[in-house]
Design a protein around this motif. Structure first.
Motif, mmCIF file in Angstrom:
data_model
loop_
_atom_site.group_PDB
_atom_site.id
_atom_site.type_symbol
_atom_site.label_atom_id
_atom_site.label_comp_id
_atom_site.label_asym_id
_atom_site.label_seq_id
_atom_site.Cartn_x
_atom_site.Cartn_y
_atom_site.Cartn_z
ATOM 1 N N TYR A 202 30.897 -33.948 -9.487
ATOM 2 C CA TYR A 202 29.727 -33.872 -8.953
ATOM 3 C C TYR A 202 29.774 -32.183 -8.019
ATOM 4 C CZ TYR A 202 27.913 -38.140 -7.157
ATOM 5 O OH TYR A 202 26.838 -39.018 -7.617
ATOM 6 N N PRO A 203 29.137 -31.384 -8.095
ATOM 7 C CA PRO A 203 29.229 -30.285 -7.509
ATOM 8 C C PRO A 203 30.249 -30.031 -5.753
ATOM 9 C CG PRO A 203 26.849 -29.922 -7.602
ATOM 10 C CD PRO A 203 27.505 -31.347 -7.800
ATOM 11 N N TYR A 204 30.888 -29.349 -5.428
ATOM 12 C CA TYR A 204 31.286 -28.703 -4.457
ATOM 13 C C TYR A 204 31.613 -26.987 -3.865
ATOM 14 C CZ TYR A 204 32.410 -34.014 -4.102
ATOM 15 O OH TYR A 204 32.288 -35.411 -3.868
ATOM 16 N N SER A 205 30.923 -27.193 -2.520
ATOM 17 C CA SER A 205 31.134 -25.686 -2.778
ATOM 18 C C SER A 205 31.640 -25.312 -1.025
ATOM 19 C CB SER A 205 29.326 -24.822 -2.236
ATOM 20 O OG SER A 205 29.150 -25.161 -1.508
ATOM 21 N N LEU A 206 32.538 -24.400 -0.815
ATOM 22 C CA LEU A 206 33.211 -24.047 0.895
ATOM 23 C C LEU A 206 31.858 -24.971 1.577
ATOM 24 C CD1 LEU A 206 34.601 -20.785 -0.076
ATOM 25 C CD2 LEU A 206 35.916 -22.413 -0.388
ATOM 26 N N THR A 207 30.597 -24.303 0.920
ATOM 27 C CA THR A 207 29.902 -25.169 2.760
ATOM 28 C C THR A 207 29.751 -26.460 2.390
ATOM 29 O OG1 THR A 207 28.561 -22.812 2.426
ATOM 30 C CG2 THR A 207 27.604 -24.855 2.913
ATOM 31 N N THR A 208 29.721 -26.456 1.115
ATOM 32 C CA THR A 208 30.004 -28.123 0.986
ATOM 33 C C THR A 208 30.690 -29.144 1.677
ATOM 34 O OG1 THR A 208 28.345 -28.322 -0.842
ATOM 35 C CG2 THR A 208 29.291 -30.556 -0.394
ATOM 36 N N ILE A 209 31.955 -28.397 1.324
ATOM 37 C CA ILE A 209 33.385 -29.168 1.673
ATOM 38 C C ILE A 209 33.361 -28.780 3.340
ATOM 39 C CG2 ILE A 209 35.655 -29.011 1.324
ATOM 40 C CD1 ILE A 209 35.956 -27.850 -0.879
ATOM 41 N N LYS A 210 32.764 -27.724 3.867
ATOM 42 C CA LYS A 210 33.329 -27.099 5.435
ATOM 43 C C LYS A 210 32.440 -28.533 5.976
ATOM 44 C CE LYS A 210 33.971 -24.557 8.952
ATOM 45 N NZ LYS A 210 34.289 -22.516 9.180
ATOM 46 N N ASN A 211 31.013 -28.560 6.080
ATOM 47 C CA ASN A 211 29.430 -28.501 6.791
ATOM 48 C C ASN A 211 29.278 -30.316 6.340
ATOM 49 O OD1 ASN A 211 29.066 -26.147 8.214
ATOM 50 N ND2 ASN A 211 29.006 -25.073 6.266
ATOM 51 N N GLY A 212 29.536 -30.639 5.043
ATOM 52 C CA GLY A 212 28.908 -31.938 4.253
ATOM 53 C C GLY A 212 29.630 -32.485 4.099
ATOM 54 N N ILE A 213 31.544 -32.712 4.127
ATOM 55 C CA ILE A 213 32.316 -33.619 4.213
ATOM 56 C C ILE A 213 33.445 -33.508 5.563
ATOM 57 C CG2 ILE A 213 34.647 -34.467 3.556
ATOM 58 C CD1 ILE A 213 31.996 -34.488 1.462
ATOM 59 N N LEU A 214 34.018 -32.489 5.934
ATOM 60 C CA LEU A 214 34.413 -32.073 7.349
ATOM 61 C C LEU A 214 34.076 -32.322 8.380
ATOM 62 C CD1 LEU A 214 37.600 -29.685 5.766
ATOM 63 C CD2 LEU A 214 37.487 -32.210 5.328
ATOM 64 N N ARG A 215 32.796 -31.669 8.366
ATOM 65 C CA ARG A 215 31.858 -31.964 9.948
ATOM 66 C C ARG A 215 30.867 -33.358 9.886
ATOM 67 N NH1 ARG A 215 28.467 -27.346 10.795
ATOM 68 N NH2 ARG A 215 29.052 -28.135 12.836
ATOM 69 N N GLY A 216 31.339 -34.250 8.673
ATOM 70 C CA GLY A 216 30.294 -35.495 8.848
ATOM 71 C C GLY A 216 28.898 -35.606 7.882
ATOM 72 N N ASN A 217 29.037 -34.128 7.423
ATOM 73 C CA ASN A 217 27.135 -33.458 6.936
ATOM 74 C C ASN A 217 26.085 -32.981 8.369
ATOM 75 O OD1 ASN A 217 25.146 -33.705 4.948
ATOM 76 N ND2 ASN A 217 24.635 -35.136 6.207
ATOM 77 N N ARG A 218 27.082 -32.348 9.032
ATOM 78 C CA ARG A 218 26.054 -31.189 10.184
ATOM 79 C C ARG A 218 25.717 -29.775 8.681
ATOM 80 N NH1 ARG A 218 29.225 -32.170 16.224
ATOM 81 N NH2 ARG A 218 29.185 -34.304 16.352
ATOM 82 N N ARG A 219 24.941 -29.619 9.886
ATOM 83 C CA ARG A 219 24.183 -28.473 9.113
ATOM 84 C C ARG A 219 24.686 -26.608 9.462
ATOM 85 N NH1 ARG A 219 19.296 -30.625 11.955
ATOM 86 N NH2 ARG A 219 20.422 -30.011 13.829
ATOM 87 N N GLN A 220 24.847 -26.282 8.540
ATOM 88 C CA GLN A 220 25.877 -24.872 8.844
ATOM 89 C C GLN A 220 24.951 -24.053 9.768
ATOM 90 O OE1 GLN A 220 25.907 -22.745 5.566
ATOM 91 N NE2 GLN A 220 27.407 -21.400 5.880
ATOM 92 N N PRO A 221 25.619 -23.391 10.741
ATOM 93 C CA PRO A 221 24.987 -22.246 11.481
ATOM 94 C C PRO A 221 23.878 -21.398 10.582
ATOM 95 C CG PRO A 221 27.349 -22.187 11.819
ATOM 96 C CD PRO A 221 26.934 -23.169 10.420
#
Length: 458
Positions: free
Chosen positions: A308-327
Motif C-alpha cells: 500500500y502507498p504511504y506519504s507523509l500526509t497519509t502517515i501523519k493524518n491517516g495513521i497517527l491522527r486516526g484518519n482525520r482531515r489535514q488542515p
C-alpha cells in the motif's frame, strides 16, 4: 423323458422356422435332463447339436411363417417366443407338450441372451466414459481451487493487488488484479526500483528496527549537536544512506498489519521522519512558504509499504491522527473501504505532533523512537519542544504565545483553556507558575500563535 416325435410332414409344411424352434425346445429339454451329467458331457453334447441349429440371422431370413417377438427385450431378460401362425389341429397337442416340457429360453433373434461380450464391452466403456468425465470435472475443479490458493498467496505476499485495493483476493470475473510493478503510481514510490523485491517478506518490526539504527547513525554523524540542523548533502553521499535506501526496499511487502499496537506507533513515527529526510535528498528543498504551497511535498513523495502507498500526509493524518482531515482540506486520507484503516490509531495522542519532523526549522527536532519506550520518549520530546520556544507567556498583556502547530491541529488538543491546562504538564516550574496564575485569577487570557519558519533545517 423322451419327447414325442413330431411327424416330418408337420415340420415340412410349417417351414424351416418351426423346425428350428422344435430343435431349440428339444435342446433345452435335453439340457434339463442331463443337468446331473458332467460338465464335459454337456459341452460335448452342445458341440454336437450346435451345427444343426440355424443361426438367428438364418431364422429371421426364412420366408414364412416368421417368429414374432412380442416385445423388445433388454439384455438379460428371457421370454418365450410365440408363433405368429398357429399350428394345425394334428400338431397342436405335440407342440403344446414340447412347450410345456421346454424351459423358457432366449429368442431366436438373439434377444434375451444373458451377458455376452458386446454387453460387457458396452458396460465397461460406459463406466470408463463416466470415470473420465468425473476425472475431468475433478481435475478442473482442483485446478481452479489451486489457482485461487496461488492467487491468495500472491496477494498475501503483496506481489499482486486489486486495482482499486478493495480486497485481498477473491475468485470471480468482477475482480481485477495487477502486479505491484504495474501500478500507475510506481514513479512516486521512492523505495521501488523497477521491479518488486521478490525475496521472502521480512517482518515489519525487524525492518523498522534496522532502519532506526541506520538513521540514528546518520544523525550522530551528520547532524548538529542539538539535532536541529542536518547536512543533507553529506547524508546523500554517505554509505549509511545507501544502506538505508537498499533496506527501504524491504518495506514493499512487509506485513505491517501484523505489527502489535505497541510497536505500530514507533514504527510509523520513525518511518515519517526517515521519509522526510529521503524526500529532501531525492526531490530537493520544497518550494513555497506555506502548508498549501508545500502540499505536493507531503503527498507526492511516497513509499510502498506492505503493498500500500504511504506519504507523509497519509502517515501523519491517516495513521497517527486516526484518519482525520489535514488542515485546509475536506477529504480524509482513507476511505471507508480502505484496508489501511485497520492501522489507524483509535485515539489521537497529541504528543505525536512534537515527534514528527517535516524538515523545516520550526518543526520539532528529528528523532527516532524505540518500541519499548515510545511513551516516555514522546513526553520528553514534547517538553523539549515547548521549552525551546514553543510556549511564551506575557503576564502583562495576559497573552500566551503558542506554536502554530497547535492552531493547525487544534481538534486534537481541545478548546483554548483545555489546551493551556494540557500544556502545564510539559512546562518548567517558572512558566508553569505564570500560566497557573493566569488560569486561576478569573481574568481573560489571550492566545496568539507564532509565525512558522518554513526554511530547510540545514
Amino acid at each position: 423323458p423322451r419327447l414325442p416325435r413330431v411327424p416330418s410332414t408337420a415340420t415340412r409344411g410349417a417351414g424351416q422356422p418351426v423346425r428350428a424352434q422344435l430343435h431349440r425346445w428339444q435342446h433345452a429339454a435335453s439340457e434339463r435332463v442331463s443337468s446331473s451329467h458332467s460338465r464335459a458331457h454337456r459341452r460335448a453334447r452342445q458341440q454336437q447339436l450346435r451345427p444343426h441349429l440355424p443361426t438367428p440371422a438364418g431364422a429371421r431370413a426364412a420366408a414364412a411363417p416368421r417368429l414374432h417377438r412380442a416385445s423388445r427385450h433388454r439384455p438379460g431378460h428371457e421370454q418365450q417366443q410365440q408363433l405368429t401362425t398357429p399350428p394345425c389341429a394334428n400338431h397342436a397337442p405335440a407342440l403344446t407338450q414340447v412347450a410345456a416340457a421346454a424351459p423358457p429360453g432366449p429368442c431366436s433373434c438373439g434377444h434375451g441372451r444373458r451377458g455376452g461380450s458386446a454387453t460387457r464391452r458396452w458396460t465397461v466403456e460406459a463406466r470408463l466414459r463416466r470415470g473420465a468425465r468425473r476425472s475431468r470435472l475433478f481435475s478442473k475443479k482442483r485446478r481452479e481451487l489451486l489457482a485461487v490458493e496461488i492467487g491468495k498467496e500472491l496477494a498475501r505476499k503483496h506481489f499482486i493487488h486489486h486495482v482499486f485495493r478493495e480486497n485481498d483476493f477473491e475468485d470471480g470475473t468482477q475482480s481485477l488484479y495487477r502486479f505491484l510493478e504495474h501500478d500507475p503510481a510506481v514513479p512516486r514510490y521512492y523505495n521501488f526500483r523497477g521491479s518488486t523485491n521478490d525475496g521472502e517478506p521480512k517482518p515489519a518490526a525487524a525492518v523498522g528496527q534496522r532502519m532506526t539504527k541506520i538513521m540514528v547513525a546518520i544523525l550522530e554523524a551528520y547532524a548538529s549537536e542539538d539535532r536541529r540542523r542536518l547536512d543533507y548533502a553529506r547524508v546523500a553521499a554517505s554509505e549509511e544512506f545507501r544502506r538505508y535506501a537498499n533496506l527501504a526496499r524491504d518495506l514493499q511487502r512487509a506485513d505491517v498489519f501484523a505489527l502489535p499496537a505497541g510497536e505500530r506507533l514507533s514504527f510509523f513515527l520513525n518511518l515519517h521522519n526517515a521519509m522526510a529526510i529521503h524526500a529532501v535528498i531525492r526531490t530537493g528543498q520544497p518550494a513555497g512558504s506555506g502548508a498549501v504551497d508545500r502540499r505536493s511535498f507531503f503527498t507526492d513523495f511516497q513509499y510502498v509499504v506492505g503493498g500500500y502507498p504511504y506519504s507523509l500526509t497519509t502517515i501523519k493524518n491517516g495513521i497517527l491522527r486516526g484518519n482525520r482531515r489535514q488542515p485546509y482540506t475536506i477529504v480524509k486520507p482513507f476511505g471507508a473501504s480502505d484496508k489501511r484503516l485497520e492501522l489507524a490509531e483509535t485515539k489521537v495522542n497529541p504528543l505525536v505532533h512534537f515527534a514528527l519532523c517535516n524538515a523545516t526549522r520550526s518543526s520539532p527536532t528529528v528523532r527516532f523512537y524505540s518500541a519499548q519506550g515510545v511513551e516516555p520518549e514522546l513526553r520528553h520530546a514534547a517538553r523539549e519542544f515547548l521549552l525551546d520556544g514553543g510556549v511564551e507567556i506575557d503576564l502583562e498583556t495576559r497573552t500566551v504565545h503558542l506554536t502554530r502547530i497547535i492552531k493547525w491541529y487544534s481538534a486534537d488538543f481541545g478548546q483554548d483553556r483545555d489546551i493551556l491546562r494540557w500544556i502545564l504538564n510539559y512546562l518548567d516550574p517558572t512558566k508553569a507558575g505564570l500560566l497557573t496564575h493566569l488560569l486561576n485569577d478569573g481574568g481573560p487570557i489571550s492566545i496568539a500563535y507564532q509565525d512558522y519558519d518554513w526554511s530547510l533545517n540545514a
